[in-house]
Design an enzyme around this catalytic site. Structure first.
Site, PDB file in Angstrom:
ATOM      1  N   ASP A   8      -5.324   2.135  -1.646  1.00 55.13           N
ATOM      2  CA  ASP A   8      -5.221   3.350  -1.141  1.00 55.13           C
ATOM      3  C   ASP A   8      -3.937   3.592  -0.594  1.00 55.13           C
ATOM      4  OD1 ASP A   8      -6.018   5.932  -0.392  1.00 55.13           O
ATOM      5  OD2 ASP A   8      -6.085   5.298   1.715  1.00 55.13           O
ATOM      6  N   GLU A  67      -5.342   4.721  -6.251  1.00 61.93           N
ATOM      7  CA  GLU A  67      -5.854   6.264  -6.133  1.00 61.93           C
ATOM      8  C   GLU A  67      -4.736   6.690  -6.782  1.00 61.93           C
ATOM      9  OE1 GLU A  67      -6.678   9.629  -2.857  1.00 61.93           O
ATOM     10  OE2 GLU A  67      -7.410   7.419  -2.497  1.00 61.93           O
ATOM     11  N   ASP A 139      -8.766   3.162   5.874  1.00 66.79           N
ATOM     12  CA  ASP A 139      -7.821   3.155   4.846  1.00 66.79           C
ATOM     13  C   ASP A 139      -8.184   2.107   4.066  1.00 66.79           C
ATOM     14  OD1 ASP A 139      -5.845   5.172   5.156  1.00 66.79           O
ATOM     15  OD2 ASP A 139      -5.459   4.276   7.112  1.00 66.79           O
TER      16      ASP A 139
END
Length: 173
Positions: A8, A67, A139
């Protein structure tokens, strides 16, 4: 069996999550955050690259999932996020890992069942899917969700490829 590293990305905090996929079973291996400690972007990118490289060395993943950039209202933030992604991707490519990219809505859909899920829902489902004793940091949970998304997506694509082969051989008429 496959070890999946999910990322992420963020210019200040980059989450990572590592899982092992054995058939339909997903096993938690580790997660955490790479926190940058400098103000200038080049310094942050260097720290992200070094941190992701260290995680790769530690866990020896077979595949890398990250991502995609989400374009919000602030173009400057999106550019910084893109640079952070780039640093992480270069670390993966330098380690000869295949890179897979997933949209935020697809990740949430794969883990929670809806593309509009919030961070708390993602954390809850990651904890449930991986049978974690506690709630992972936000996160890190997002990074684990990226890894879970890859595992589910890869499993689906393999199944679809098998069906396509069967259809070509006349099995599914």
């Amino acid at each position: 069996m496959s070890v999946i590293l999910g990322i992420d990305p963020g210019s200040r905090i980059t989450g990572y999550g590592v899982i092992r996929q054995v058939g339909r079973h997903l096993e938690y291996l580790g997660s955490g955050c790479i926190r940058t400690s400098v103000e200038d972007i080049p310094g942050r990118l260097k720290q992200i690259y070094a941190g992701v490289s260290e995680v790769i060395t530690q866990f020896q993943p077979d595949v890398f999932a990250i991502e995609e950039v989400f374009m919000g209202k602030n173009a400057s933030s999106a550019l910084k996020l893109g640079q952070a992604r780039g640093s992480a991707i270069v670390a993966a490519v330098n380690a000869d890992l295949p890179v897979n990219e997933y949209a935020a809505r697809l990740i949430k859909q794969a883990v929670v069942g809806t593309g509009g899920a919030d961070k708390a829902q993602v954390q809850h489902m990651v904890r449930s899917v991986l049978k974690l004793p506690g709630k992972p940091q936000a996160d890190a949970a997002d990074a684990l969700a990226v890894a879970i998304c890859h595992a589910h997506t890869h499993k689906t694509l393999v199944a679809m490829a098998g069906q396509a082969r069967g259809a070509r051989r006349g099995r599914y008429r």
